[in-house]
Every structure is written in C-alpha cells, then in structure tokens.
Design a protein around this motif. Structure first.
Motif, PDB file in Angstrom:
ATOM      1  N   SER A   1      33.348  23.679  45.685  1.00 16.86           N
ATOM      2  CA  SER A   1      34.806  23.634  45.573  1.00 16.86           C
ATOM      3  C   SER A   1      35.353  25.031  45.769  1.00 16.86           C
ATOM      4  N   GLN A   2      36.182  25.219  46.799  1.00 17.47           N
ATOM      5  CA  GLN A   2      36.710  26.574  47.018  1.00 17.47           C
ATOM      6  C   GLN A   2      37.498  27.026  45.806  1.00 17.47           C
ATOM      7  N   SER A   3      38.352  26.154  45.275  1.00 19.50           N
ATOM      8  CA  SER A   3      39.179  26.520  44.119  1.00 19.50           C
ATOM      9  C   SER A   3      38.365  26.534  42.844  1.00 19.50           C
ATOM     10  N   GLY A   4      37.352  25.691  42.789  1.00 18.54           N
ATOM     11  CA  GLY A   4      36.568  25.549  41.559  1.00 18.54           C
ATOM     12  C   GLY A   4      37.321  24.804  40.486  1.00 18.54           C
ATOM     13  N   GLU A   5      38.443  24.201  40.834  1.00 19.63           N
ATOM     14  CA  GLU A   5      39.273  23.515  39.838  1.00 19.63           C
ATOM     15  C   GLU A   5      39.535  22.058  40.206  1.00 19.63           C
TER      16      GLU A   5
END
Ligand code: AGP
Length: 608
Positions: free
Chosen positions: A348-352
């Motif tokens: 996940s690029q955002s990690g969220e």
C-alpha cells in the motif's frame, strides 16, 4: 524527498523560512523544523507534523531575531517521522546544524566510525552523521568542511549547513537531489525548489551536481568537489508560483511521471552491493524464518494490486515458493488457509488503505508473518508489519498512482531476489545479472519517457474512441491491467485490462472497428503467443498499438509500435508501464479533464 530552505539577509529570518517551507510542503510533510543563528547563539525548533504545527510552535517559543536560518520539511526515509528525527540536526556541542534531502547510502559505516570516536547520536536519521563529521572539521572554513563531507558521503543528497561561529554564512551542497540559490539584493536564499523564494526574487543560480555553494548576504561562492572555484550561472525564473510548485509541469501527475527515474534510483539506493547482492538490512526479519516460509500471500488494492500481480510472477519464478495474490477487500471472505509458515506481503503506497489493513490483520491473526511495502514511513501498515520495505518515491500528489507504482515494482523485485538469495533458490550469478540490470532502470525509464510527444500525437486521433483494451500475458499482464486502470480513472473511458489469451473466451465479441487495443509485448517467453492474440484483434478491425522492446520485430501486427528499452523479463514491467501512463495522461488532457483530481476518487481510501 524533503524540502530545504535557507535565508541570509536583513529580513526577519523566520518570516522567510516558514512561508518558504509552506511552498515546499508538497515535497514532504511528516515533520518540520528551523534553525536560526545570531551572534554565537543558535535556536533549533522542530516538531512532528505539518508546517502548520511548526508555525504554531514557533509562535509559542518566540525565537530570538536572527541573521541567518535554515528550515526543513521532511519525508522520512531513515527513522520514524517524530520530533527527534525531524531536521535540523546538530552535533554533540550544538555548533553545527544541518538539514538534508536524499539518502546517505554509507551512513551506517560513517555512524559506526563516529560512534567509536566518541560522538553521541540522538536520532535514527542518516542525516545526523553530517553534523558530527562537520564538528570534527571545525578548524576548516565551513565551505571546505562541507566539501570534505561530500567527498566521504555516498548517494544522492542535498545539504544546507550553518555554524555558530560563521553566523552570516549558509553552505549548501548538491549531488542528485535538487538545490537552487535565489539571488537577492543584499540577501540570498537557498532552497530545494524555486517556490520557496519566488515571492522575494526571480533571480536564481543553478547548482549542478557535485558542487558546494557558500551563500552570504552579498555574495555567492561556488566550488566543485576538488575545491576549484567556479563561476555561478545566473538565470531568471519565468514561471508563476503555481506553475513553479509543479516544477513547471502543467499537472502534478505529469511531474510525478517524470520524477520516476529519480524515484527508482532512490528505491535502489544502498540496497544492492558492489558484488551484485541484494542488501536489505533494514528488513528486520530473521533469515531463518524466511527460509522456513512455505507459502506467500500478497494483498493490495488498485494499482498496488497490479504490483502484487508482478510480485507473484517474480517470487514464484525466483524462489519456487507458491504465491497467492488477493484483492485485499476479498481476502478475508474466502477463508484463506495461513499459518506460522506463511508470509503475507501487504502493499500500500499510503499504508492506510483500510481494505489492505484488514487483510493483513486477518493474516497476522492466523499466525502468518507480515512484510509491508509502503511509501509512507511509519504508516499504519508499516507499524503493524513485522518488517517493512519502503518504496521511497516521495509524496505523490496526483490521485493516479504513477511513481509509487514503478517504485513498488522495483521494491518487490528487490524483495523477490532477496528471498531467492536467502533461500538459495537461484544461482548467485543470475541474481547478480538481474541486480545489475535493475541499476539501469532509472536510465531506461528516462528513455521510455522520450515517447511522450509521439503518444500525444497518436492519442489526438482517438478523440471519439470509447472502448480500449489493454492486453498482455505473464509479466505483461499486470502492466496491461495498470494501463487500463490509469485510463479509466483519469480519462473516464471504458478500458478493459485482460490476459491476452483469455480474450477468445468471450470479450473478443466486443472487438470491432473503432476499438483501440494496446498490447504489451516485453515478456520473451510469451511474446509469440501475445502477438498471435493481437493478430486475432486486428482481424476483427481493432486499431493495434504495441508496447515492445527496442529492436523487437513486431511491426507487422501493429498500426503503431511504442518502443521501450530492452531488458530482462519482469524487470521490463517498470519501463513498459511508462507509455501507458503517458497514454492515459494525454487522452485525459485532450478531453480537458483534471487529471490530478479525477471525479469520485480519493488518494487514500479509508472506508470499506
Ligand atoms: C491508483 O491510481 C489509485 N489511486 C488506487 O487504485 C490506489 O492504488 C488504491 O486505492 C490503493 O492505494 P494504496 O496503495 O495507498 O493502498
């Protein structure tokens, strides 16, 4: 990616630094700080959070007036984004202060030497080594000390440095990361990017790589790394502020597409050895545990899922471990079978992204081990993972993922080769060959970007096209999927990403004159089969565009061939997707759409 600003001159320094940092916030925003110097005193104010948090803190702490100062807005690469790791950083005695953008690849060796010599470190950053090295060079003029530090530091970096005993001097240095000087009248500015000083001056001096610059209120002195004096080259900024924040590009998406060579260079930095081995020391996971793994699950959403598709091919091919991939929002609901010998890779690029977080939590609850691949340091995914591999793409403002995708591909290729290395599943010579090829990716992506004009001309003919297919097999399949997603999300046209060989099982019924079919043909072991499938599309009247390697004789099948540099299978995914990003971009802009903020979408999706 971080933002640096510096000012020396008669204005209230803090009133230059804080607005300057605000204009650089697009470069990173997880923590920020300033250092101010006057007559032997130095104030350092820094905090986790955004520039607004720093502004509030400065208001409360009311620093003394200064004659020079440096500031920083951070996008963490080494150490969590907290106040201690925020820049500026000082040496033990608080005589030198430094802000930094980039990665010092040999920081661990430098830190060990400095620690053995008695220096005490307070942060987890690579940057702090610079402050301690400079402290050991206190008998030299600052510009000379910085030159020596640059000669000992490896990697891409830009620095701005001050010393208490030279209060009206800022020294900057650059290698690979941007740095410019703004030239004023009795004042000068130093910054990562022009917007930081554009409201004060339009005069600037370009700093080339491997240069050190000394900025005083009335002078700018430039030297190279051998110490030779150079003549500063002056330029006038023609852009307005808004265009300058996008680096002169009309949109953030186009800027981010063009940042890919640099971003990929950062992803690779310090992660391969001179002998062609993958070095992932940061992956804090027991190699014995990785040797015990008997199955891999990769979970992600959207573009990150397409990176997961590539990871499946890479890990299975290189390690012979079975790999299952899942769209994260589906994972839990099929009752997958995992245990302590399973490895879950969450991307996940955002990690969220909440679907991805829910999927990895499910995997962990079954006893599986978790590696997170994220662009955001200390994101929820990073915190919940047993080990994390950062993609280091820098902040991505455009909603459509571009540089975060190609850096995910590179990070996952590194991870695949690392697993192969640890598990002994691949000949070290073959790993070395692939590692050396990976080091060419930044240059190859730069070449692939050269097709932008040609793709723009091509798409001009497609104003009335309503249906696109993107086809590929094996490693080319995820690239095709990503090409279709890019076009859908920013151009609002129907685009199907499909396995080329699956078309004959139904979707081929949709092929007729007026449909554009884009075929990706870079994976050598399926090349002939993909070309046959493209013939089938052509026979039914479709316009055929192929993305093919330089020198590959595919012309007969296609109405148009877009070339990318030749490279090994799977590694080519990184270059092959670039024309498809550009294709989506040009179709969308020809339709007059806002590519940075496409309708109905959010950059980070935190709902199920
Ligand atoms: C891609 O262009 C989209 N923005 C979207 O598909 C995105 O990749 C997806 O929402 C996953 O985001 P993540 O990587 O932050 O988890």
């Amino acid at each position: 990616m971080c933002g640096i600003v510096g000012y020396v001159g008669p204005r209230p320094v803090i009133d230059v630094l804080l607005p300057g940092l605000t204009h650089l916030e697009y470069r990173g925003y997880d923590s920020a700080g300033v250092a101010l110097i006057r007559d032997g005193s130095m104030d350092v104010i820094k905090t986790a959070g955004r520039i607004a948090d720093l502004v509030a803190l400065v208001g409360r702490e009311a620093p003394r007036p200064a004659i020079s100062g440096i500031g920083h807005t951070r996008w963490a690469t080494h150490g969590a984004p907290n106040t201690v790791n925020a820049h500026p950083h000082t040496d033990d005695g608080g005589d030198v202060v430094v802000v930094h953008n980039g990665i010092i690849e040999n920081w661990a060796i430098l830190k060990r030497k400095l620690t053995e010599a008695g220096h005490e470190f307070t942060s987890d950053t690579d940057t702090e080594v610079v402050a301690h090295m400079l402290a050991d060079l206190s008998d030299l003029p600052l510009i000379e000390a910085v030159r020596q530090v640059m000669n000992q530091s490896e990697g891409a970096l830009a620095l701005a440095v001050m010393r208490r005993s030279e209060p009206n001097v800022i020294v900057g240095a650059r290698r690979g990361s941007p740095l410019v000087v703004g030239r004023g009248d009795g004042e000068n500015f130093l910054a990562s990017d022009i917007p930081a000083f554009l409201e004060h001056t339009r005069e600037m001096v370009i700093i080339e790589d491997d240069r050190v610059v000394e900025v005083r209120p009335g002078s700018i002195r430039l030297i190279d790394l051998e110490g030779n004096e150079l003549e500063p080259e002056h330029r006038k900024v023609e852009w307005d502020l808004e265009a300058a924040e996008r680096g002169g590009y009309p949109t953030f998406m186009l800027k981010e597409i063009h940042e890919q060579p640099h971003a990929i260079g950062d992803t690779l930095a310090g992660r391969v050895s001179e002998t062609g081995r993958v070095v992932l020391d940061e992956l804090d996971i027991d190699p014995d545990l990785l040797r015990r793994i008997d199955k891999v699950f990769v979970v992600a959403c959207g573009t990150s899922y397409h990176a997961a598709m590539m990871a499946k091919y890479a890990i299975e091919r290189w390690t012979r471990l079975p790999v299952e991939i899942d769209i994260a929002s589906e994972f839990r609901y099929r009752d997958p079978v995992l245990d302590e010998r399973s490895l879950v890779i969450g991307i996940s690029q955002s990690g969220e992204t909440i679907d991805t977080l829910a999927a990895v939590r499910y995997g962990k609850a079954q006893g599986a081990n978790l590696i997170g691949v994220s662009n955001v340091v200390d994101s929820a995914l990073a915190r919940e993972s047993d080990a994390v591999l950062y993609t280091r793409a820098g902040p991505e403002i455009g909603v459509a993922a571009t540089k975060t995708f190609t850096t995910q591909l590179v990070a996952l290729q590194l991870l695949g080769l690392y697993l192969a290395q640890v598990r002994g599943s691949m000949d070290p010579g073959r790993i070395e060959v692939l590692v050396r090829e990976m080091l060419r990716l930044p240059e190859q992506v730069e070449l692939a970007l050269g097709a932008s004009g040609e793709i723009e001309r091509l798409t001009r003919k497609w104003k009335s096209v309503r249906d696109y297919f993107f086809l590929g097999r094996s490693g080319d399949f995820p690239v095709a999927m990503e090409g279709a997603l890019k076009l859908k999300e920013i151009a609002y046209v129907r685009a199907e990403g499909y396995a080329a060989g699956e078309m004959k099982h139904g979707p081929i019924a949709l092929i007729e004159k007026g449909v554009v079919v884009v075929g990706v043909v870079t994976d050598s072991h399926v090349r002939a089969k993909t070309l046959s499938n493209m013939e089938e599309m052509r026979a039914r009247g479709a316009t055929i565009v192929l993305v093919a390697e330089e020198g590959d004789d595919v012309g007969a099948v296609a109405d148009h061939v877009v070339r990318v540099p030749a490279g090994p299978d799977l590694l080519c995914t990184v270059t092959a997707v670039v024309p498809l990003q550009l294709l989506a971009y040009h179709v969308a802009t020809a339709r007059g759409l806002d590519v940075d903020k496409p309708r109905n979408l959010a950059k980070t999706v935190t709902v199920e």
